[in-house]
Write an enzyme that holds these catalytic residues in place. Sequence first.
Site, PDB file in Angstrom:
ATOM      1  CG  ASP A   1       1.911   2.750  -4.656  1.00 59.52           C
ATOM      2  OD1 ASP A   1       0.876   2.373  -4.063  1.00 59.52           O
ATOM      3  OD2 ASP A   1       2.325   2.219  -5.713  1.00 59.52           O
ATOM      4  CB  ILE A   2       6.394   0.085  -6.157  1.00 65.38           C
ATOM      5  CG1 ILE A   2       7.733  -0.250  -6.789  1.00 65.38           C
ATOM      6  CG2 ILE A   2       5.258  -0.697  -6.774  1.00 65.38           C
ATOM      7  CD1 ILE A   2       8.196  -1.669  -6.504  1.00 65.38           C
TER       8      ILE A   2
ATOM      9  CG  HIS B   1      -2.810  -0.728   1.693  1.00 65.11           C
ATOM     10  ND1 HIS B   1      -3.181  -2.046   1.534  1.00 65.11           N
ATOM     11  CD2 HIS B   1      -3.032  -0.135   0.496  1.00 65.11           C
ATOM     12  CE1 HIS B   1      -3.594  -2.231   0.299  1.00 65.11           C
ATOM     13  NE2 HIS B   1      -3.517  -1.089  -0.362  1.00 65.11           N
TER      14      HIS B   1
ATOM     15  CG  HIS C   1      -3.675   3.976  -1.692  1.00 67.74           C
ATOM     16  ND1 HIS C   1      -2.807   3.586  -2.695  1.00 67.74           N
ATOM     17  CD2 HIS C   1      -4.394   2.865  -1.392  1.00 67.74           C
ATOM     18  CE1 HIS C   1      -3.001   2.310  -2.999  1.00 67.74           C
ATOM     19  NE2 HIS C   1      -3.961   1.858  -2.216  1.00 67.74           N
TER      20      HIS C   1
HETATM   21  P1  AMP Z   1      -4.254  -1.658  -3.395  1.00 66.85           P
HETATM   22  O1  AMP Z   1      -4.525  -1.757  -4.861  1.00 66.85           O
HETATM   23  O2  AMP Z   1      -5.127  -0.688  -2.664  1.00 66.85           O
HETATM   24  O3  AMP Z   1      -4.201  -3.010  -2.728  1.00 66.85           O
HETATM   25  O4  AMP Z   1      -2.819  -1.009  -3.282  1.00 66.85           O
HETATM   26  C1  AMP Z   1      -1.644  -1.728  -3.326  1.00 66.85           C
HETATM   27  C2  AMP Z   1      -0.563  -0.763  -3.712  1.00 66.85           C
HETATM   28  O5  AMP Z   1       0.689  -1.329  -3.362  1.00 66.85           O
HETATM   29  C3  AMP Z   1      -0.493  -0.430  -5.205  1.00 66.85           C
HETATM   30  O6  AMP Z   1      -0.688   0.963  -5.385  1.00 66.85           O
HETATM   31  C4  AMP Z   1       0.900  -0.895  -5.607  1.00 66.85           C
HETATM   32  O7  AMP Z   1       1.493  -0.035  -6.558  1.00 66.85           O
HETATM   33  C5  AMP Z   1       1.628  -0.886  -4.294  1.00 66.85           C
HETATM   34  N1  AMP Z   1       2.774  -1.780  -4.199  1.00 66.85           N
HETATM   35  C6  AMP Z   1       2.838  -3.083  -4.567  1.00 66.85           C
HETATM   36  N2  AMP Z   1       4.047  -3.597  -4.290  1.00 66.85           N
HETATM   37  C7  AMP Z   1       4.763  -2.595  -3.708  1.00 66.85           C
HETATM   38  C8  AMP Z   1       6.090  -2.489  -3.196  1.00 66.85           C
HETATM   39  N3  AMP Z   1       6.941  -3.537  -3.212  1.00 66.85           N
HETATM   40  N4  AMP Z   1       6.481  -1.308  -2.682  1.00 66.85           N
HETATM   41  C9  AMP Z   1       5.649  -0.241  -2.682  1.00 66.85           C
HETATM   42  N5  AMP Z   1       4.387  -0.280  -3.138  1.00 66.85           N
HETATM   43  C10 AMP Z   1       3.947  -1.439  -3.650  1.00 66.85           C
END
Ligand code: AMP
Length: 115
Positions: free
Chosen positions: A29-30, A99, A101
């Site tokens: 996760d970023i 997805h 986590h």
């Molecule tokens: P959600 O809030 O469950 O939809 O989770 C989306 C997740 O994607 C968040 O924790 C973000 O930090 C993560 N995220 C968004 N863009 C990226 C990216 N380019 N690479 C890795 N993680 C990302």
Amino acid sequence: MTTIFHRIIKRELPADIVYEDEHLIAFRDIAPQAPVHVLFVPKVDVATLNDLRADQAEIVGRLALAAAAYAKKEGFDEDGYRIVMNCNEDAGQTVFQIHLHLLAGAPLGRFGTKG
Ligand code: AMP
């Protein structure tokens, strides 16, 4: 719908990929919320858990099994970890491709509400 995660799967965007097979991809996760924060994303398009059909149950099973295998490989399976799937606004879903986590690496706080 094309999301950030679809673009990562297609290698149009960079990511720190830790695992991939024919069914799913996993990358860091970023904006990590724990010392280990990895996202497991299926390669089949499903926007939210609400959109998952009964005949697609194996998709979520594969995500969970891949997360457990990763925990074991990295050696934190016995210490423990949490898996989370956010669905829609109240859960804070921001990317509309389902997805899972995986959070680990330290004792994690309990769940809560906004109050
Ligand atoms: P959600 O809030 O469950 O939809 O989770 C989306 C997740 O994607 C968040 O924790 C973000 O930090 C993560 N995220 C968004 N863009 C990226 C990216 N380019 N690479 C890795 N993680 C990302």
